[in-house]
Design a protein around this motif. Sequence first.
Motif, PDB file in Angstrom:
ATOM      1  N   ALA A 151     -25.113  29.235 -13.459  1.00  0.00           N
ATOM      2  CA  ALA A 151     -26.101  28.366 -12.811  1.00  0.00           C
ATOM      3  C   ALA A 151     -25.609  26.922 -12.794  1.00  0.00           C
ATOM      4  CB  ALA A 151     -27.446  28.472 -13.517  1.00  0.00           C
ATOM      5  N   CYS A 152     -24.994  26.466 -13.894  1.00  0.00           N
ATOM      6  CA  CYS A 152     -24.418  25.120 -13.929  1.00  0.00           C
ATOM      7  C   CYS A 152     -23.274  24.999 -12.920  1.00  0.00           C
ATOM      8  CB  CYS A 152     -23.921  24.796 -15.340  1.00  0.00           C
ATOM      9  SG  CYS A 152     -25.221  24.635 -16.575  1.00  0.00           S
ATOM     10  N   ALA A 153     -22.475  26.068 -12.802  1.00  0.00           N
ATOM     11  CA  ALA A 153     -21.401  26.068 -11.812  1.00  0.00           C
ATOM     12  C   ALA A 153     -21.971  25.982 -10.404  1.00  0.00           C
ATOM     13  CB  ALA A 153     -20.547  27.331 -11.966  1.00  0.00           C
ATOM     14  N   GLY A 154     -23.124  26.613 -10.172  1.00  0.00           N
ATOM     15  CA  GLY A 154     -23.769  26.530  -8.862  1.00  0.00           C
ATOM     16  C   GLY A 154     -24.143  25.109  -8.496  1.00  0.00           C
ATOM     17  N   ILE A 155     -24.565  24.324  -9.488  1.00  0.00           N
ATOM     18  CA  ILE A 155     -24.864  22.909  -9.244  1.00  0.00           C
ATOM     19  C   ILE A 155     -23.598  22.181  -8.799  1.00  0.00           C
ATOM     20  CG2 ILE A 155     -25.583  20.751 -10.343  1.00  0.00           C
ATOM     21  CD1 ILE A 155     -27.351  22.464 -12.211  1.00  0.00           C
ATOM     22  N   GLY A 156     -22.492  22.459  -9.487  1.00  0.00           N
ATOM     23  CA  GLY A 156     -21.218  21.837  -9.111  1.00  0.00           C
ATOM     24  C   GLY A 156     -20.763  22.256  -7.730  1.00  0.00           C
ATOM     25  N   LEU A 157     -20.980  23.532  -7.381  1.00  0.00           N
ATOM     26  CA  LEU A 157     -20.563  24.028  -6.067  1.00  0.00           C
ATOM     27  C   LEU A 157     -21.308  23.301  -4.947  1.00  0.00           C
ATOM     28  CD1 LEU A 157     -18.864  26.182  -4.539  1.00  0.00           C
ATOM     29  CD2 LEU A 157     -20.907  27.632  -4.604  1.00  0.00           C
ATOM     30  N   LEU A 158     -22.598  23.129  -5.117  1.00  0.00           N
ATOM     31  CA  LEU A 158     -23.376  22.434  -4.087  1.00  0.00           C
ATOM     32  C   LEU A 158     -22.898  20.996  -3.928  1.00  0.00           C
ATOM     33  CD1 LEU A 158     -25.664  22.530  -2.050  1.00  0.00           C
ATOM     34  CD2 LEU A 158     -27.253  21.932  -3.894  1.00  0.00           C
ATOM     35  N   ALA A 159     -22.612  20.328  -5.046  1.00  0.00           N
ATOM     36  CA  ALA A 159     -22.076  18.965  -4.964  1.00  0.00           C
ATOM     37  C   ALA A 159     -20.725  18.950  -4.259  1.00  0.00           C
ATOM     38  CB  ALA A 159     -21.948  18.370  -6.370  1.00  0.00           C
ATOM     39  N   SER A 160     -19.947  20.012  -4.446  1.00  0.00           N
ATOM     40  CA  SER A 160     -18.605  20.075  -3.873  1.00  0.00           C
ATOM     41  C   SER A 160     -18.619  20.205  -2.356  1.00  0.00           C
ATOM     42  CB  SER A 160     -17.835  21.258  -4.486  1.00  0.00           C
ATOM     43  OG  SER A 160     -16.460  21.186  -4.198  1.00  0.00           O
ATOM     44  N   VAL A 161     -19.646  20.851  -1.804  1.00  0.00           N
ATOM     45  CA  VAL A 161     -19.698  20.995  -0.343  1.00  0.00           C
ATOM     46  C   VAL A 161     -20.427  19.825   0.316  1.00  0.00           C
ATOM     47  CG1 VAL A 161     -19.600  23.510  -0.473  1.00  0.00           C
ATOM     48  CG2 VAL A 161     -21.825  22.375  -0.345  1.00  0.00           C
ATOM     49  N   ILE A 167     -10.415  33.599   8.204  1.00  0.00           N
ATOM     50  CA  ILE A 167     -11.319  33.674   7.065  1.00  0.00           C
ATOM     51  C   ILE A 167     -12.500  32.762   7.333  1.00  0.00           C
ATOM     52  CG2 ILE A 167     -10.038  31.868   5.841  1.00  0.00           C
ATOM     53  CD1 ILE A 167     -10.800  33.245   3.229  1.00  0.00           C
ATOM     54  N   SER A 168     -13.679  33.204   7.022  1.00  0.00           N
ATOM     55  CA  SER A 168     -14.874  32.414   7.300  1.00  0.00           C
ATOM     56  C   SER A 168     -15.084  31.344   6.238  1.00  0.00           C
ATOM     57  CB  SER A 168     -16.110  33.320   7.360  1.00  0.00           C
ATOM     58  OG  SER A 168     -16.411  33.828   6.076  1.00  0.00           O
ATOM     59  N   ARG A 169     -15.811  30.327   6.620  1.00  0.00           N
ATOM     60  CA  ARG A 169     -16.131  29.264   5.662  1.00  0.00           C
ATOM     61  C   ARG A 169     -16.983  29.799   4.519  1.00  0.00           C
ATOM     62  NH1 ARG A 169     -17.317  23.404   8.403  1.00  0.00           N
ATOM     63  NH2 ARG A 169     -15.507  23.298   9.797  1.00  0.00           N
ATOM     64  N   ALA A 170     -17.908  30.687   4.839  1.00  0.00           N
ATOM     65  CA  ALA A 170     -18.770  31.248   3.794  1.00  0.00           C
ATOM     66  C   ALA A 170     -17.943  32.008   2.760  1.00  0.00           C
ATOM     67  CB  ALA A 170     -19.814  32.172   4.418  1.00  0.00           C
ATOM     68  N   ARG A 171     -16.922  32.725   3.235  1.00  0.00           N
ATOM     69  CA  ARG A 171     -16.077  33.469   2.302  1.00  0.00           C
ATOM     70  C   ARG A 171     -15.262  32.520   1.433  1.00  0.00           C
ATOM     71  NH1 ARG A 171     -11.054  37.554   3.851  1.00  0.00           N
ATOM     72  NH2 ARG A 171     -10.208  37.649   1.737  1.00  0.00           N
ATOM     73  N   VAL A 172     -14.786  31.431   2.011  1.00  0.00           N
ATOM     74  CA  VAL A 172     -14.042  30.442   1.224  1.00  0.00           C
ATOM     75  C   VAL A 172     -14.899  29.931   0.072  1.00  0.00           C
ATOM     76  CG1 VAL A 172     -13.025  28.137   1.246  1.00  0.00           C
ATOM     77  CG2 VAL A 172     -12.518  29.731   3.101  1.00  0.00           C
ATOM     78  N   VAL A 173     -16.137  29.550   0.392  1.00  0.00           N
ATOM     79  CA  VAL A 173     -17.036  29.044  -0.643  1.00  0.00           C
ATOM     80  C   VAL A 173     -17.304  30.114  -1.693  1.00  0.00           C
ATOM     81  CG1 VAL A 173     -19.375  28.196  -1.101  1.00  0.00           C
ATOM     82  CG2 VAL A 173     -18.117  27.363   0.889  1.00  0.00           C
ATOM     83  N   GLY A 174     -17.575  31.336  -1.260  1.00  0.00           N
ATOM     84  CA  GLY A 174     -17.878  32.414  -2.188  1.00  0.00           C
ATOM     85  C   GLY A 174     -16.718  32.726  -3.116  1.00  0.00           C
ATOM     86  N   GLU A 175     -15.506  32.774  -2.571  1.00  0.00           N
ATOM     87  CA  GLU A 175     -14.358  33.110  -3.399  1.00  0.00           C
ATOM     88  C   GLU A 175     -13.958  31.958  -4.311  1.00  0.00           C
ATOM     89  OE1 GLU A 175     -11.097  35.350  -2.075  1.00  0.00           O
ATOM     90  OE2 GLU A 175     -12.150  36.265  -0.386  1.00  0.00           O
ATOM     91  N   LYS A 176     -14.102  30.731  -3.840  1.00  0.00           N
ATOM     92  CA  LYS A 176     -13.832  29.579  -4.706  1.00  0.00           C
ATOM     93  C   LYS A 176     -14.769  29.592  -5.905  1.00  0.00           C
ATOM     94  CE  LYS A 176     -10.633  27.017  -2.545  1.00  0.00           C
ATOM     95  NZ  LYS A 176      -9.411  26.459  -3.182  1.00  0.00           N
TER      96      LYS A 176
END
Length: 263
Positions: A170-180, A113-122
């Motif tokens: 959009a708020c979740a997107g902010i959290g996702l960027l902080a998470s990576v 599984i690719s890293r990009a897919r992990v991020v997308g599915e999470k």
Amino acid sequence: MFEIARYDGEHRLTGSAVLGVGMALLAALVIWVYPSFGEAFEDADALLEAYPEQIIQLFDVQTMASLEGFLAFELYMFGWIILLGLYVAYATAGVIADDVERGRMDLLLSMPISRARVVGEKFGAMVVPIVVVNLPTPFVVYVGSRLIDHPVAASDVLAVHLLSIPYLFACAGIGLLASVVFDRTSIAQRVALGVTFGLYLFESLLAETDSEALGAIAPMRYYDPNAILLDGQYDFAGVGALLAMTIGLVLLSQFWFVRKDLN
């Protein structure tokens, strides 16, 4: 396909349902209080004159003389824009960082599984809390407003919740960027909270100033409960901006994580 999103989504279902019930109870409380509030203050808008202008601007209070204005201020500004915005940013900030910090990410990436897919599915698993929390409250608002003889238009109630979904993503997107970006969950979550609330303050305080255009980077600019409930105006251009913002944050998060050294 989507095994990670399905697994994470199922584990968020119970907590999301509890949160949805809690927000519905908050809505019921606001509606129950409104008649007493209206009786106590014959001219509810006159009460606003006692508030500092900065507070009125910060929370974008338009009116409290109608149930729609009261709901926009007491329920949707606090409950949806601030509380839920901060919650989804905080929750999403742990989706990658927690697995990295606990050593589970190496096991996950050992599979084909690719890293990009992990991020997308999470990120995709956040559909569950964002949608579920918006299910019970519209019914409570619609029925409750009629029980107190201050009916709110069904189309406006539906719109204020449907249009909140792109905002919460959009708020979740902010959290996702902080998470990576950050490997420690506690740091990622604090950064997500700080950035989300900071953007809210930034956009609110710049409104009606010469620097108002700078507030365009804040998701809060594109979701306005007052316009929906008081004027029946639905900002579909704002929805497009929020979707573009979300896609951009997800793609940036995937780009960052693909190139990130986990050792």
